[in-house]
Design a protein around this motif. Structure first.
Motif, PDB file in Angstrom:
ATOM      1  N   PHE A   1       0.843  -1.193  -0.015  1.00 56.29           N
ATOM      2  CA  PHE A   1      -0.004   0.017   0.144  1.00 56.29           C
ATOM      3  C   PHE A   1       0.857   1.235   0.085  1.00 56.29           C
ATOM      4  CE2 PHE A   1      -2.053   3.549   2.660  1.00 56.29           C
ATOM      5  CZ  PHE A   1      -3.037   3.624   1.670  1.00 56.29           C
ATOM      6  N   ARG A   2       1.895   1.428   0.846  1.00 55.19           N
ATOM      7  CA  ARG A   2       2.589   2.513   1.140  1.00 55.19           C
ATOM      8  C   ARG A   2       3.349   2.796  -0.310  1.00 55.19           C
ATOM      9  NH1 ARG A   2       5.771   1.260   5.714  1.00 55.19           N
ATOM     10  NH2 ARG A   2       7.508   1.178   4.455  1.00 55.19           N
ATOM     11  N   LYS A   3       4.153   1.637  -0.822  1.00 54.48           N
ATOM     12  CA  LYS A   3       4.795   1.868  -2.148  1.00 54.48           C
ATOM     13  C   LYS A   3       4.046   1.966  -3.463  1.00 54.48           C
ATOM     14  CE  LYS A   3       8.907   1.336  -0.403  1.00 54.48           C
ATOM     15  NZ  LYS A   3      10.183   2.125  -0.177  1.00 54.48           N
ATOM     16  N   VAL A   4       2.798   1.561  -3.353  1.00 60.05           N
ATOM     17  CA  VAL A   4       2.148   1.701  -4.643  1.00 60.05           C
ATOM     18  C   VAL A   4       0.842   2.377  -4.820  1.00 60.05           C
ATOM     19  CG1 VAL A   4       1.099   0.265  -6.700  1.00 60.05           C
ATOM     20  CG2 VAL A   4       3.012  -0.747  -5.374  1.00 60.05           C
ATOM     21  N   VAL A   5       0.075   1.986  -3.781  1.00 56.61           N
ATOM     22  CA  VAL A   5      -1.305   2.666  -3.736  1.00 56.61           C
ATOM     23  C   VAL A   5      -1.314   4.153  -3.295  1.00 56.61           C
ATOM     24  CG1 VAL A   5      -3.675   2.637  -2.901  1.00 56.61           C
ATOM     25  CG2 VAL A   5      -2.432   0.510  -3.564  1.00 56.61           C
ATOM     26  N   LEU A   6      -0.578   4.302  -2.259  1.00 54.26           N
ATOM     27  CA  LEU A   6      -0.327   5.755  -1.703  1.00 54.26           C
ATOM     28  C   LEU A   6       0.204   6.629  -2.643  1.00 54.26           C
ATOM     29  CD1 LEU A   6      -1.314   7.063   0.870  1.00 54.26           C
ATOM     30  CD2 LEU A   6       1.097   6.692   1.737  1.00 54.26           C
ATOM     31  N   PRO A   7       1.254   6.222  -3.087  1.00 53.85           N
ATOM     32  CA  PRO A   7       2.006   7.375  -4.161  1.00 53.85           C
ATOM     33  C   PRO A   7       0.942   7.799  -5.303  1.00 53.85           C
ATOM     34  CG  PRO A   7       3.597   5.771  -3.877  1.00 53.85           C
ATOM     35  CD  PRO A   7       2.210   5.233  -3.108  1.00 53.85           C
ATOM     36  N   LEU A   8       0.309   6.859  -5.786  1.00 54.64           N
ATOM     37  CA  LEU A   8      -0.718   7.014  -7.040  1.00 54.64           C
ATOM     38  C   LEU A   8      -2.041   7.481  -6.623  1.00 54.64           C
ATOM     39  CD1 LEU A   8      -0.363   3.427  -8.892  1.00 54.64           C
ATOM     40  CD2 LEU A   8       0.472   5.762  -9.684  1.00 54.64           C
ATOM     41  N   SER A   9      -2.394   7.590  -5.413  1.00 54.54           N
ATOM     42  CA  SER A   9      -3.485   8.120  -5.075  1.00 54.54           C
ATOM     43  C   SER A   9      -3.265   9.869  -4.520  1.00 54.54           C
ATOM     44  CB  SER A   9      -4.298   7.397  -3.949  1.00 54.54           C
ATOM     45  OG  SER A   9      -3.306   7.420  -2.828  1.00 54.54           O
ATOM     46  N   ILE A  10      -2.029  10.052  -4.182  1.00 51.38           N
ATOM     47  CA  ILE A  10      -1.570  11.274  -3.758  1.00 51.38           C
ATOM     48  C   ILE A  10      -2.330  12.463  -4.556  1.00 51.38           C
ATOM     49  CG2 ILE A  10       0.224  13.206  -3.686  1.00 51.38           C
ATOM     50  CD1 ILE A  10      -0.023  11.197  -1.225  1.00 51.38           C
ATOM     51  N   PRO A  11      -2.313  12.437  -6.083  1.00 60.12           N
ATOM     52  CA  PRO A  11      -3.021  13.551  -6.674  1.00 60.12           C
ATOM     53  C   PRO A  11      -4.526  13.855  -6.129  1.00 60.12           C
ATOM     54  CG  PRO A  11      -1.931  12.141  -8.190  1.00 60.12           C
ATOM     55  CD  PRO A  11      -1.832  11.403  -6.815  1.00 60.12           C
ATOM     56  N   GLY A  12      -5.289  12.639  -5.920  1.00 61.87           N
ATOM     57  CA  GLY A  12      -6.714  12.754  -5.546  1.00 61.87           C
ATOM     58  C   GLY A  12      -6.567  13.382  -4.124  1.00 61.87           C
ATOM     59  N   VAL A  13      -5.886  13.199  -3.335  1.00 58.82           N
ATOM     60  CA  VAL A  13      -5.814  13.808  -1.719  1.00 58.82           C
ATOM     61  C   VAL A  13      -5.299  15.142  -1.844  1.00 58.82           C
ATOM     62  CG1 VAL A  13      -4.622  13.672   0.401  1.00 58.82           C
ATOM     63  CG2 VAL A  13      -4.829  11.634  -0.821  1.00 58.82           C
ATOM     64  N   PHE A  14      -4.508  15.524  -2.908  1.00 54.44           N
ATOM     65  CA  PHE A  14      -4.054  16.996  -3.158  1.00 54.44           C
ATOM     66  C   PHE A  14      -5.352  17.588  -3.656  1.00 54.44           C
ATOM     67  CE2 PHE A  14      -2.800  19.535  -6.686  1.00 54.44           C
ATOM     68  CZ  PHE A  14      -2.052  20.800  -5.776  1.00 54.44           C
ATOM     69  N   ALA A  15      -5.828  17.374  -4.885  1.00 53.28           N
ATOM     70  CA  ALA A  15      -7.002  17.807  -5.301  1.00 53.28           C
ATOM     71  C   ALA A  15      -8.160  17.973  -4.069  1.00 53.28           C
ATOM     72  CB  ALA A  15      -7.543  17.296  -6.571  1.00 53.28           C
ATOM     73  N   GLY A  16      -8.471  17.052  -3.308  1.00 54.58           N
ATOM     74  CA  GLY A  16      -9.309  16.744  -2.518  1.00 54.58           C
ATOM     75  C   GLY A  16      -9.099  18.007  -1.150  1.00 54.58           C
ATOM     76  N   THR A  17      -7.934  17.946  -0.839  1.00 56.18           N
ATOM     77  CA  THR A  17      -7.335  18.973   0.067  1.00 56.18           C
ATOM     78  C   THR A  17      -7.706  20.477  -0.247  1.00 56.18           C
ATOM     79  OG1 THR A  17      -5.723  17.541   0.789  1.00 56.18           O
ATOM     80  CG2 THR A  17      -5.401  20.007   1.176  1.00 56.18           C
ATOM     81  N   LEU A  18      -7.473  20.757  -1.514  1.00 53.28           N
ATOM     82  CA  LEU A  18      -7.855  22.200  -2.064  1.00 53.28           C
ATOM     83  C   LEU A  18      -9.564  22.278  -2.033  1.00 53.28           C
ATOM     84  CD1 LEU A  18      -5.519  22.913  -5.001  1.00 53.28           C
ATOM     85  CD2 LEU A  18      -5.291  23.619  -2.704  1.00 53.28           C
ATOM     86  N   LEU A  19     -10.083  21.258  -2.514  1.00 48.91           N
ATOM     87  CA  LEU A  19     -11.533  21.335  -2.597  1.00 48.91           C
ATOM     88  C   LEU A  19     -12.230  21.503  -1.250  1.00 48.91           C
ATOM     89  CD1 LEU A  19     -12.256  19.228  -5.699  1.00 48.91           C
ATOM     90  CD2 LEU A  19     -12.407  21.740  -5.686  1.00 48.91           C
ATOM     91  N   THR A  20     -11.668  20.940  -0.357  1.00 46.89           N
ATOM     92  CA  THR A  20     -12.146  20.818   0.986  1.00 46.89           C
ATOM     93  C   THR A  20     -11.919  22.246   1.983  1.00 46.89           C
ATOM     94  OG1 THR A  20     -11.912  18.598   1.262  1.00 46.89           O
ATOM     95  CG2 THR A  20     -12.392  19.445   3.262  1.00 46.89           C
ATOM     96  N   PHE A  21     -10.542  22.672   1.884  1.00 49.04           N
ATOM     97  CA  PHE A  21     -10.034  23.466   2.502  1.00 49.04           C
ATOM     98  C   PHE A  21     -10.431  24.859   2.187  1.00 49.04           C
ATOM     99  CE2 PHE A  21      -6.965  26.823   3.821  1.00 49.04           C
ATOM    100  CZ  PHE A  21      -6.618  26.477   5.214  1.00 49.04           C
ATOM    101  N   ILE A  22     -10.476  25.180   1.084  1.00 51.04           N
ATOM    102  CA  ILE A  22     -11.001  26.562   0.412  1.00 51.04           C
ATOM    103  C   ILE A  22     -12.344  26.804   0.798  1.00 51.04           C
ATOM    104  CG2 ILE A  22     -11.292  27.932  -1.481  1.00 51.04           C
ATOM    105  CD1 ILE A  22      -8.736  26.437  -2.826  1.00 51.04           C
TER     106      ILE A  22
END
Lengths: 385, 280, 356
Positions: free
Chosen positions: C270-291
């Protein structure tokens, strides 16, 4: 497959470019809408129309087999009336109508119901029309205390709609004891369970009276400064749970508030279903206020509005409003009419206060524009908004 | 699958997800349940007794119903305008390579990265003290179109990203006029994307509170009416109408999903047949 | 004659420059007109420029030949939407900043004088500093919580949903088809002092623990910071969950399986494969939530107390109740600029390609 000829391509692209131009037409749509929007309120077929924007729950509705005032009025006069409940908060409503009235344009409503001090502000700004009193013969039924009041010294611009008292409302289930004094609101026992009103004059007025300051004689901020300090302290200590409008009734019934500053009529209405909720005019005294009916400048249907005002100042009609809203009526003769409908209510001292009670009530002084600005600023700093 | 993960860990995650769903549905359950409540007094907050009355008279609250229709009217007009404007932008962005497209892309994202309260208050400052447009329906529609356009453009663009524009050429090679090409080829193919974007825009408009609050003037929309009511009285009809909107959206969502699934299956079949999906 | 044709050809070949330029000029004209930057005869000049600009492009499109038309087409498609945004997004921001530096003629006037009134900003910081702090703090905590709740949920749906994937996703979205305000008001009832949640917590003895952790205050949940943050978390959860789901869904299950074969543990896979690939989603989500969370005032109003107000409440109050447009505008401008700065810093770290 052959490649497309330049000619073909050209026409297709041309087409796409034109689609773009078509889209530009969308720009003018709102303008067209705006042009159409203004005219739909005009009356048709010769019958008059009327729009009264009032506070919510402030008139007897057509329900439970009874005809409400609005329906009785329409049946009696043939005026087609719209009754709105968009007046929730004096300051918010003011902000909504300010851009229009300030620019000399009429608003949609024919009658609005500002509280006395807001009525005073609107009258001072010249944003109200004189009442066509020749069309309101029942104006003579107005209670004496409301003749030429401080907010409308010539009495030409406003008529009271209903009046009331601000005091302490409490849920005895939560407090466990009877509440008598404003000091109880600051009792640490009720920390985080106390409500105050966003209506500055009632909250500050009540605290003033508990501190021995007469709110009807306030002329500067310094006069009321101790009350502001006391409120700010309580807020910082976490004593105050929320500043509310009419929704304090919700918090009282559900037990979120132990006690709060409240209005007499609301609590009387509530008491029918929730006997735990009680209202008291504190020992130190309470404040009295009234909401008015005024005609905004440029009102489209002044004569229909006058007809309605006249109708409501008929004691027979006014008594039916009082029976439902349970506030103080500004109309003479209501008590006798109410006695026929509900004898018990006609004896209620909160609806018809005796002289001793009246002596304990004060209404907040009319503030000059600068002083009011200072009061509002300081108050909004405390409410934390 | 992940072989080394213990069963225990798997279950824990599923249970956590289950709790997540419960959390998501807690208020919804409450809202729907209380649409069947027969409240005492003004606030529909404590459970009293079960009744169908509110559902039999969903429009009993006149001002609430009026506000709902206002909201629908506003959403319809603003969605129409924003869908046209946004789709044109999306087509331009995905159909052409052109000078300045990077800047346009960035510009489109700006309204989405600006807090609603800033959008609302700044638009209100534009409308204040001018004599052309009065606060009211027009200003609300303008405001809604403003924030919808970006959503529509980005949604449509995402949906037509894989679109094969050579289809247009093919149609024209076969002798179709540009109008016919657009109506018969381009439009039907990008239509699902536009419809999806339109639905999103409609949903955004009908539920918008903050931006509308600043630009409504005397007009009462459904959310504004609820806001006003929340300070005085919450009649059960609010729950009824909210539940109705909920059920309606779910129905639309479901038909949309089913239709979309069938459509995409058909499309794939056709595409395979004509080997037109060579790109991806 | 030939010279003219040559020039025409040159213009036609550079039609894209003309198209872009014309669009920018038209936008500027609209911003100038919208913000009423000019008055008197200058207005006519600007209007004339605008008309010439629009007509000029049309003339070029009709007379410039196929090449010019091809180059102009995208601008033609863009123009209506872009001009709308210029007039109703750019111009308002400009006028907001202008008013934030103005003083009003009188308290109830809608007219103001632009006079570099920086005292509005001083007031915004001195009187509303704590509201700014709370807005960013609460929004940050809520964002972290949406990741904590949204990520596992999205993960389960994406990797274990199987044929129920779409239904599960629908279930997650459905709650947000009810009105935002009604949802928030519903929470205020759920969290009430005598409500189910508080009673249940006290019954199992969690009340004291939460009290100790400052999650509850004096036996109440409603009208505490916890309730405000909880409301923000709830209301903006889908903005986090959906982008994460989209990024997880793209991941090839075989890749995860392969990783499971290669690495010693599932956690590591999970740490080596899934997590890095899902970071863009977390990134976009962070902006869409925080703002939106940082600018929200509804949750603080319905679920908070006078000591939990956020900057949105202040802006709303100053603008719509106190009629203090200059100070309200100053606060809005500060909020806008600080969020823009945060977003910029954030995109520097994570890259921009996944933003749109």
């Amino acid at each position: 497959m052959s490649t497309p000829t330049p000619n073909n391509q050209m026409t297709r692209r041309q087409f796409l470019a034109r689609t773009g131009a078509l889209g530009a037409l969308g720009l003018s749509l709102p303008a067209i809408l705006a042009a159409c929007g203004g005219s739909d309120s005009s009356s048709d077929g010769g019958s008059e129309s009327l729009f009264f924007d009032n506070w919510p729950l402030y008139i007897d509705p057509t329900a439970d087999g009874l005809t409400g005032t609005v329906d009785r009025f329409m049946a009696a006069t043939g005026v087609s009336m719209t009754y709105g409940e968009g007046y929730n908060d004096n300051n918010e409503y003011f902000a909504k109508i300010q851009p229009l009235l300030g620019a000399g344009k009429p608003i949609e409503a024919d009658i609005i119901a500002p509280t006395f001090w807001m009525a005073g502000r609107l009258i001072n700004l010249g944003w109200t029309e004189k009442l066509p009193k020749d069309l309101i013969p029942n104006f003579s039924n107005i209670e004496d205390v409301y003749v030429n009041p401080t907010w409308d010294p010539t009495g030409e611009y406003s008529m009271p709609w209903q009046a009331g008292t601000a005091g302490i409302a409490y849920n005895i289930d939560v407090t466990g004891r009877e509440i008598k004094s404003v000091a109880d609101l600051f009792d640490p026992e009720f920390k985080g369970k106390i409500g105050m009103l966003t209506e500055m004059r009632d909250t500050i007025g009540l605290i003033c009276m508990s501190l021995g300051i007469d709110p009807s004689k306030i002329t500067s901020f310094e006069d009321a400064a101790p009350a502001f300090e006391k409120l700010a302290q309580a807020k910082n200590d976490g004593q105050i749970r929320a500043f509310t409008g009419n929704d304090y009734t919700d918090d009282l019934v559900s037990g979120n508030f132990a006690a709060c500053v409240g209005w007499s009529g609301d609590v009387l209405q509530l008491g029918k279903d929730s006997p735990n909720v009680r209202f008291v005019i504190p020992e130190e005294g309470g404040t009295s206020w009234c909401d008015t009916m005024i005609l905004p400048k440029g009102v489209p249907n002044a004569s229909a509005a006058a007809k309605f005002m006249n109708f409501c100042y008929d004691p027979v009609q006014a008594a039916q409003i009082t029976q439902y809203v349970q506030y103080l009526s500004p109309v003479k003769g209501v008590r006798d009419e109410l006695a026929k409908l509900d004898p018990e209510l006609a004896e209620n001292p909160l609806l018809f206060p005796d002289d001793a009670t009246n002596a304990r009530l004060r209404s907040f002084a009319t503030l000059s524009e600068d002083v009011e600005a200072k009061f509002d600023e300081e108050f909004s700093a405390i409410t934390g908004a | 699958m992940m072989r080394k993960r213990t069963k225990y860990g798997r279950y824990a995650l599923n249970v956590f997800a289950g709790f997540g769903l419960v959390y998501l549905f807690a208020p919804i359950f409450f809202i729907v349940a209380f649409s069947f409540n027969k409240p005492k007094g003004n606030f529909n907050i404590a459970w009293q007794s079960f009744t169908f009355d509110n559902w039999l008279h969903p429009f009993a609250e006149e001002s609430l119903t009026r506000a709902l229709w206002k909201s629908i009217e506003i959403a319809a007009v603003s969605t129409l305008i924003s869908t046209i404007l946004g789709s044109l932008i999306a087509v331009a962005l995905s159909r052409y390579k052109f000078r300045g497209s990077g800047g346009i892309n960035l510009f489109l994202v700006l309204p989405l990265t600006t807090p609603e309260i800033v959008l609302g208050s700044s638009l209100a400052t534009l409308f204040l003290g001018q004599n052309f447009i009065d606060f009211g329906m027009t200003t609300i529609i303008i405001a809604h179109v403003m924030f919808q356009v970006s959503f529509v453009a980005l949604t449509v663009r995402a949906r037509i990203r894989g679109f094969d524009w050579t289809l247009e050429q093919a149609a024209q090679d076969l002798g179709a006029t540009p109008l016919r090409t657009f109506m018969k080829v381009t439009f039907p193919l990008i239509l699902p994307g536009i419809l999806a974007a339109g639905l999103l825009a409609f949903a955004l408009s009908i539920d918008d509170f903050i931006i509308t609050f600043f630009n409504s003037g005397p007009v009462q929309t459904f959310p504004l009416q609820i806001y006003g009511a929340s300070r005085v009285r919450i009649p059960p009809q609010i729950n009824v109408l909210a539940s109705m909107i909920l059920f309606l959206s779910v129905a639309i969502l479901m038909t949309g999903t089913i239709a979309g699934m069938r459509k995409s299956a058909e499309k794939q079949a056709t595409a395979k047949k004509f080997k037109l999906l060579h790109r991806k | 004659m030939t010279a003219m044709v040559v020039r025409q050809n040159r213009i036609a070949r550079n039609a894209d420059r003309v198209g872009l330029g014309a669009m920018i000029v038209a936008s500027i004209c609209l911003v100038v007109l919208g913000t009423r930057l000019v008055s008197g005869p200058m207005v006519s000049v600007i209007v004339l420029t605008l008309i010439l600009d629009l007509v000029g492009v049309l003339v070029l499109a009709t007379r410039g030949g196929p090449e010019a038309r091809r180059l102009l087409a995208p601008y033609g498609l863009l123009k209506p939407g872009m001009l709308w945004l210029a007039l109703f997004f750019l111009a308002p921001v400009w006028s907001l900043i202008r008013i934030s530096l103005s003083t009003k003629e009188s308290r109830f006037s809608v007219n103001y004088d632009f006079n570099w009134a920086f005292q509005n900003y001083t007031k915004a910081f001195s009187d509303f500093g704590s509201q700014f702090q709370r807005a960013f703090l609460y929004a940050a905590i809520a964002t972290v919580l949406t990741i904590a709740i949204g990520y596992p949920l999205a993960y389960v749906i994406a990797f274990r949903g199987g044929k129920y994937k779409n239904i599960l996703l629908g279930l997650v979205v459905i709650p947000f088809f009810t009105s935002y305000l009604i949802r928030t008001i519903a929470w205020s009832t759920i969290l009430a002092d005598r409500g189910f949640v508080v009673r249940a917590m006290n019954a199992v003895g969690l009340g004291n623990v939460f009290e100790w952790l400052n999650i509850m205050e004096n036996g109440k949940l409603l009208n505490t910071p916890t309730a405000v943050i909880g409301g923000l978390t709830y209301n903006f959860l889908p903005f986090m969950l959906l982008p994460i789901y989209v990024s997880l869904e793209k991941i090839d299950v075989n890749l995860v399986n392969a990783a499971g074969d290669l690495y010693s543990s599932a956690t590591r896979a999970f740490r080596k494969v899934v997590l890095p690939l899902s970071i863009p989603g977390v990134f976009a989500g962070t902006l869409l939530t925080f703002i939106p969370a940082a600018g929200d005032f509804v949750n603080a109003q319905f679920l908070g107390n006078p000591n939990t107000t956020m900057i949105g409440n202040s802006i709303q109050d100053q603008f719509l109740k106190q009629n203090n447009y200059p100070v309200a505008s100053a606060m809005a401008a500060v909020l806008m600029v600080s969020i823009a700065t945060l977003v910029l810093m954030y995109t520097r770290i994570f890259g921009t390609e996944d933003l749109a």
